[in-house]
Scaffold this active site. Structure first.
Site, PDB file in Angstrom:
ATOM      1  N   ASP A 311       6.820  -4.978   4.433  1.00  0.00           N
ATOM      2  CA  ASP A 311       5.586  -5.821   4.125  1.00  0.00           C
ATOM      3  C   ASP A 311       5.593  -6.480   2.905  1.00  0.00           C
ATOM      4  O   ASP A 311       6.409  -6.411   1.856  1.00  0.00           O
ATOM      5  CB  ASP A 311       4.216  -4.281   4.081  1.00  0.00           C
ATOM      6  CG  ASP A 311       2.981  -4.938   3.641  1.00  0.00           C
ATOM      7  OD1 ASP A 311       2.651  -6.023   4.150  1.00  0.00           O
ATOM      8  OD2 ASP A 311       2.162  -4.509   2.749  1.00  0.00           O
ATOM      9  N   ASP A 506       2.332  -0.284   2.436  1.00  0.00           N
ATOM     10  CA  ASP A 506       1.527   0.289   1.495  1.00  0.00           C
ATOM     11  C   ASP A 506      -0.097   0.375   1.969  1.00  0.00           C
ATOM     12  O   ASP A 506      -1.034   1.115   1.372  1.00  0.00           O
ATOM     13  CB  ASP A 506       1.682  -0.086   0.109  1.00  0.00           C
ATOM     14  CG  ASP A 506       0.927  -1.310  -0.194  1.00  0.00           C
ATOM     15  OD1 ASP A 506       0.800  -2.149   0.656  1.00  0.00           O
ATOM     16  OD2 ASP A 506       0.336  -1.414  -1.346  1.00  0.00           O
ATOM     17  N   ASP A 510      -0.822  -1.282   7.448  1.00  0.00           N
ATOM     18  CA  ASP A 510       0.658  -0.976   7.685  1.00  0.00           C
ATOM     19  C   ASP A 510       0.816   0.136   8.482  1.00  0.00           C
ATOM     20  O   ASP A 510       1.788   0.583   9.147  1.00  0.00           O
ATOM     21  CB  ASP A 510       1.403  -0.870   6.464  1.00  0.00           C
ATOM     22  CG  ASP A 510       1.445  -2.221   5.774  1.00  0.00           C
ATOM     23  OD1 ASP A 510       1.523  -3.227   6.441  1.00  0.00           O
ATOM     24  OD2 ASP A 510       1.340  -2.080   4.408  1.00  0.00           O
TER      25      ASP A 510
END
Length: 623
Positions: A311, A506, A510
């Site tokens: 990410d 995080d 996600d």
């Protein structure tokens, strides 16, 4: 370790009964009461054997075929032919092995109900000219809600007020607050980063974005391919080999005790013990480097990773806006611009204002107390600092206040925010802020490839221009931008064709992808609770390079476990041949098996001394 579920308590009980039965029987035998010793050994063995048969039936019903069958055969044969001491020894070693395996496995993740507990349970609704706090379950489309500063938006809706500033980082990964205009859609799970506003609900709570993400996590966890116990992968070959040697020994000699001795020596305690011991040691070692791995299965999967998906916000980047540069004007210095801006921003709760305050504190600036101030939500702040009129805010806002032209577009870049500062009606300077890459990112990617990662991708909900600007010059195989949570899951599932997939994130957005990946890694210190719950691995500090020692320890721990497995198999086969030839009695075979257990356990414990070279290499790269 204390047992925390029925299966764990049962394994504690079986281990205790087997240990008590063996030691009490030996005590009776030493006192000359061999008859009582025989009964005690049988009593200690039978609970383990019954539990073992129950587990074998359950496994076969699930289509699983494991080494438990070999252990059941050896104990059964030993009891049938009255080799009760050998049976008791095997029962103790087997129950000890399954207990250690349970300890290594642990609980992979807690109930997803905790994810739901992180969101509000109530909302403030307009009713007949009054504000009433109601449960989310009673909200209907068309209800008008008040979203206060700092509130998490409880349901999807449209903005009924004149404007709002929303922090959508938990949903899209974009770290910068977003300005929402009247009648524009607002997603549940967003946080109100500005003044209070009214929201017209368009969906019920159960149908909203945040609830959908929870469902995605649950579905992804169900679809995740299970990883079988490492030892079971060799079970069929080992089982047929054992039965073949035992049958041959009985057939050619006519002595069933030789077959019992073969089965006892073949009891797969080295396989059952070596793997969990090596994995537990690896888990312990990884934790010392700030990598919390939630059990033996994630550790196994981490050792097989071929694809790494990252990410952006809070993972590849720090997740918080920082000052990139300060442009000065009209004779003001950079320190002047930062000091005036930070002094006035003390009255604002805006995330950008807080970031400027943090930068001033880091620079050791001594701030003045504002003598007066007025904030225009989402735009900027006017006030008086040290008797001088100061304005801090967006470039367009400050330009309107001082009657000048706004900053040209060339002064801005993708994913950045430009904060202008004026003093006494003149432009003092502009502060360029952005969510920058974490230090040492390029070195991290290089070291990850050296540890066996073949593909590295970026997956983000940000705009394509932002993703491209952040990743420019990085050694990535692909960049996927503007992804929704379900598209991230699809990307993970698609990449599985190249091997095991590791996903790092995080945010709440996600969580589904982390659950779908072979290994999900969450940035635990500041990451969303949803991602930490869905993940298999949590980095206890917000440094991406902490993942590197985790990868290295996982690969080396699994290698040590495999080495122990093959050593144990080799020694067991040698012992089976000796037993078939009549050189070992069942009891002697059981004692030999214990010696083999000690050898493979000592070898497995070498995982406690793993010193990851990636720690030094990533530190050097960051420097």
């Amino acid at each position: 370790m204390q047992p925390d579920k029925p299966d764990d308590r049962a394994k504690w009980l079986l281990l205790g009964l087997a240990g008590l039965g063996l030691t009490a029987g030996v005590g009776m035998w030493l006192l000359g009461r061999a008859d009582i010793a025989r009964l005690v050994w049988i009593a200690g063995t039978l609970p383990v054997l019954v539990a073992l048969y129950v587990e074998i039936v359950r496994s076969l019903m699930r289509g699983e075929f494991g080494l438990d069958i070999v252990a059941a055969l050896s104990m059964t044969a030993a009891l049938i032919f009255d080799e009760t001491l050998a049976a008791a020894v095997v029962a103790l070693m087997y129950s000890g092995g399954t207990f250690l395996e349970s300890f290594a496995e642990g609980r992979a993740r807690r109930d997803m109900e905790e994810l739901l507990s992180k969101v509000p349970r109530t909302a403030v609704r307009h009713e007949d000219g009054q504000l009433v706090e109601v449960l989310l379950d009673v909200l209907e489309p068309g209800d008008l809600l008040l979203i206060r500063q700092g509130d998490v938006v409880p349901v999807d809706g449209t903005l009924a007020g004149s404007g709002a500033m929303l922090d959508q980082s938990a949903l899209t990964g974009e770290s910068m607050p977003v300005r929402i205009a009247t009648n524009e859609p607002v997603m549940s799970g967003s946080t109100n980063a500005g003044e209070a506003f009214d929201l017209l609900a368009t969906h019920r709570a159960a149908e909203s974005t945040y609830a959908g993400i929870v469902r995605l996590v649950e579905e992804a966890q169900k679809s995740k391919a299970p990883i079988s116990r490492m030892a079971d992968r060799y079970s069929v070959i080992f089982l047929f080999l054992t039965v073949g040697i035992a049958t041959a020994a009985w057939w050619f000699t006519g002595d069933p005790i030789r077959a019992v001795a073969v089965l006892v020596v073949a009891t797969p305690c080295p396989l059952i013990l070596a793997v969990p011991v090596a994995l537990v040691a690896g888990l312990s070692r990884a934790a010392r480097f700030g990598v919390l791995i939630k059990g033996g299965r994630p550790l196994e999967a981490l050792a097989r990773v071929k694809t790494l998906i990252l990410d952006k916000t809070g993972t590849l980047t720090d997740g918080r806006p920082g000052i990139i540069s300060i442009e000065t004007a009209n004779g003001f210095s950079e320190d002047d611009v930062l000091r005036f801006a930070a002094s006035l921003d003390q009255v604002s709760k805006h995330p950008i204002a807080q970031a400027i305050l943090a930068a001033a504190a880091e620079a050791g600036q001594r701030l003045a107390v504002p003598q007066s101030s007025a904030e225009t939500p989402g735009e900027g702040v006017n006030g008086v600092i040290d008797g001088r009129k100061v304005c801090v805010g967006g470039a367009d806002f400050v330009a309107r206040q001082i009657g000048s032209d706004p900053a040209p577009d060339s002064a801005r870049s993708a994913g950045s925010v430009l904060v202008a500062v004026s003093v006494d009606g003149r432009l003092a300077g502009r502060i360029l802020m952005a969510d920058a890459l974490r230090p040492g990112t390029a070195g991290f990617l290089k070291t990850a490839r050296s540890l066996g990662v073949e593909r590295i991708l970026l997956a983000t909900g940000d705009r394509q221009a932002v993703a491209a600007a952040v990743t420019e010059g990085l050694d990535l195989d692909a960049v996927r931008s503007e992804l929704t949570p379900d598209q991230k899951v699809l990307l993970v599932l698609t990449e599985r064709k190249n091997g095991a997939v590791l996903m790092v994130g995080d945010g709440v957005n996600d969580a589904p992808a982390l659950a779908a990946a072979d290994v999900g890694v969450a940035m635990g210190a500041r990451g969303a609770a949803a991602s930490a719950e869905a993940a298999d691995v949590v980095l206890l500090v917000d440094h991406l390079d902490r993942l590197l020692p985790g990868l290295e320890i996982a690969r080396k721990s699994v290698a040590i476990a495999m080495q122990s497995v093959f050593i144990g198999i080799g020694l067991s086969v040698a012992g089976m041949i000796a037993a078939a030839l009549g050189y070992l009695t069942p009891v002697e075979g059981a004692l030999l098996q214990e010696a083999i257990d000690v050898a493979v356990i000592l070898n497995a414990l070498r995982a406690l001394r793993i010193n990851p070279r990636s720690v030094a290499s990533s530190a050097a790269a960051a420097a």
